[in-house]
Write an enzyme that holds these catalytic residues in place. Structure first.
Site, PDB file in Angstrom:
ATOM      1  CG  ASP A  83      69.173  -6.554  51.610  1.00 38.40           C
ATOM      2  OD1 ASP A  83      68.535  -5.718  50.949  1.00 38.40           O
ATOM      3  OD2 ASP A  83      70.406  -6.643  51.603  1.00 38.40           O
ATOM      4  CG  ASP A  86      71.590 -10.368  54.166  1.00 37.45           C
ATOM      5  OD1 ASP A  86      70.481 -10.426  53.585  1.00 37.45           O
ATOM      6  OD2 ASP A  86      72.198  -9.300  54.340  1.00 37.45           O
ATOM      7  CE1 TYR A 235      71.550  -2.209  50.536  1.00 39.19           C
ATOM      8  CE2 TYR A 235      71.422  -3.623  52.483  1.00 39.19           C
ATOM      9  CZ  TYR A 235      71.452  -3.473  51.104  1.00 39.19           C
ATOM     10  OH  TYR A 235      71.389  -4.586  50.298  1.00 39.19           O
ATOM     11  CD  GLU A 474      74.856 -10.626  49.210  1.00 42.33           C
ATOM     12  OE1 GLU A 474      74.111 -10.813  50.187  1.00 42.33           O
ATOM     13  OE2 GLU A 474      75.933  -9.991  49.295  1.00 42.33           O
TER      14      GLU A 474
END
Length: 491
Positions: A83, A86, A235, A474
């Site tokens: 994703d 991670d 999410y 990120e």
């Protein structure tokens, strides 16, 4: 000016010569950056690959990983994309990533072909759709996550030798998820259009999955995080009406079947005015696709379709600072929506502007905003200004795409990039050892994650290049997928 014998212009005024030379060099530098950014944006997806890597893998510091995904459910769920920073495979944002990659391939096909990136772009899309096909083994069964989010985030490990649980999560008739099924239907339908000119059989497979998933989403309503509760902390979906409209719009475009257009025109609403277009809010996407139909005059006069178009153009007007509720801009000129990974919203908005500029050009139309008219060229200019900001024309003089230019983030929040490549050092990296040796290491990441877009600067154009700064540092696939299409068009 006088003309030399070899035909080259000679400047009579040195100052003018310097200005012209500088402008020419600047244009060349920007053009080169666009080319480099497009190429590297597609390399980024190779970095995010999960599963058995192919022989033509270009990002060589990555290795095979998660080769037993799905084994707990006796199904092959290898492949797909991690994703963000991670080692999780979250189906909801992955499906949106896929839809936006597909849209980039559809709308900017000629530009990608001209820049010789069509093959790489389609390969990036197919890596996603191959996984989604495996994740949908039965009409009313869809696997929507692999990996246990909390365990994964507590560890700092390479995907190649991670030891965290790889639990498989699914939705089905008894445990529904209309949002997840709807978004995956949209992804499959959009991808079918992208692949149709090259592989009709594969496109037909995708359409079959899209139709089944849309029917599943309608017949068994519900929020997917109520079924896949582990996803809720990462999410969570705010509703599924947008995914159903979005899926219907793509299915209509892919099949030209009236039943999908009827679903859109008979829906209770169009989503109304929206402030973002993102993995959790696809109303703008559906509105834009319906506006395209209206501009092409492919459908009869219909008040609902006119409303979709009006809402799409309201969003565009607000992005262009000519609306009644304009999107905030940083002092340096970046469209600023929300603090956490703002660039994901900037790239989707830029994509909408880019695609709509093509629609307006073809229709020889313009947009009438509350504060003035917008031409197709205006929309493209705004999109290009956002690209330029992201690639370094900003107060920090920093490219927020890793590996582009010389001043870019050196410490993105990304496990694989921040730990020595397994190809260089096969010594296992433990859960806590990764934090001790790599996460807390002040040095730049040992692997450059080419083409990744970090979350970006704050509302004052300030960016902190620290691995611990996950809100800004990120990268995520949802941010880069729409940027592929934008880069292809502005280049």
């Amino acid at each position: 000016m006088s003309q030399s014998k070899n035909g080259s212009s000679q400047c009579l005024w040195t100052s003018i010569c310097i200005v012209v030379l500088v402008m020419s060099m600047a244009r060349g530098a920007v053009s080169t950056n666009y080319a480099e950014a497009l190429q590297k944006s597609l390399l980024y997806f190779e970095t995010q690959r999960s599963g058995k890597l192919p022989p033509n893998q270009r990002v060589t510091w990555r290795g095979d990983s998660a080769l037993k995904d799905g084994s707990d459910a006796h199904i092959d769920l290898t492949g797909g994309y991690y994703d963000a920073g991670d080692n999780m495979k979250f189906g909801f944002p992955l499906a949106f990533t896929t839809t936006m990659l597909a849209w980039s391939n559809i709308e900017m096909a000629s530009e990608l072909r001209a820049h010789r990136e069509e093959g790489n772009s389609l390969r990036a899309l197919k890596w996603a759709t191959d996984y989604l096909i495996k994740a949908h083994p039965q009409p009313n069964v869809l696997y929507g996550q692999v990996g246990e989010g909390n365990s994964d985030h507590k560890c700092w490990m390479r995907p190649e030798d991670m030891t965290t649980p790889r639990t498989s999560y699914r939705i089905d008739a008894q445990h529904p998820g209309s949002d997840l099924a709807g978004e995956t239907a949209a992804a499959m339908a959009a991808a079918s259009i992208a692949f149709a000119p090259f592989d009709k059989a594969y496109a037909n497979i995708l359409i079959g999955h899209a139709k089944d998933l849309f029917a599943f989403a309608k017949a068994h309503p519900g929020l997917y995080q109520n079924s896949i509760t582990n996803a809720g902390g990462f999410y969570a979906s705010s509703g599924y009406e947008d995914e159903l409209l979005w899926a219907a719009a793509w299915l209509h475009r892919a099949t030209n079947d009236q039943i999908y257009l009827n679903y859109l025109t008979q829906a209770s609403g169009t989503g109304g005015p929206r402030s973002v277009f993102a993995w959790d809010d696809k109303f703008v996407g559906a509105q834009v696709l319906m506006a395209k139909l209206a501009l092409e005059r492919k459908v009869g006069s219909n008040g609902k379709i006119a409303e979709y178009k009006s809402m799409a153009e309201q969003f565009i007007c607000n992005c262009a600072q000519k609306g009644s509720n304009n999107v905030k801009k940083t002092p340096g000129g970046l469209l600023y929506f929300l603090p956490w990974n703002n660039l994901q919203y900037t790239t989707t908005a830029s994509f909408v502007l880019s695609a709509y500029s093509k629609y307006l050009t073809k229709a020889k139309a313009s947009i009438q905003c509350p504060k003035g008219a917008l031409q197709a060229s205006d929309l493209l200019q705004i999109a290009r200004s956002q690209v330029d900001y992201i690639l370094g024309s900003n107060p920090q003089k920093m490219s927020y795409m890793v590996g582009v230019g010389t001043n870019y983030p050196k410490k993105p929040h990304h496990r694989a990039a921040s730990i020595v490549s397994i190809r260089k050092d096969k010594t296992p990296v433990t859960c806590s050892g990764g934090y001790d040796k790599w996460y807390n290491n002040p040095a730049p990441n040992p692997n450059v994650i080419m083409g990744a877009l970090v979350g970006g600067p704050n509302e004052n154009d300030v960016y902190g290049d620290e691995r611990s700064n996950f809100q800004q540092a990120e990268p995520a696939t949802v941010t880069v997928a729409p940027f592929v299409g934008v880069l292809a068009l502005v280049f």
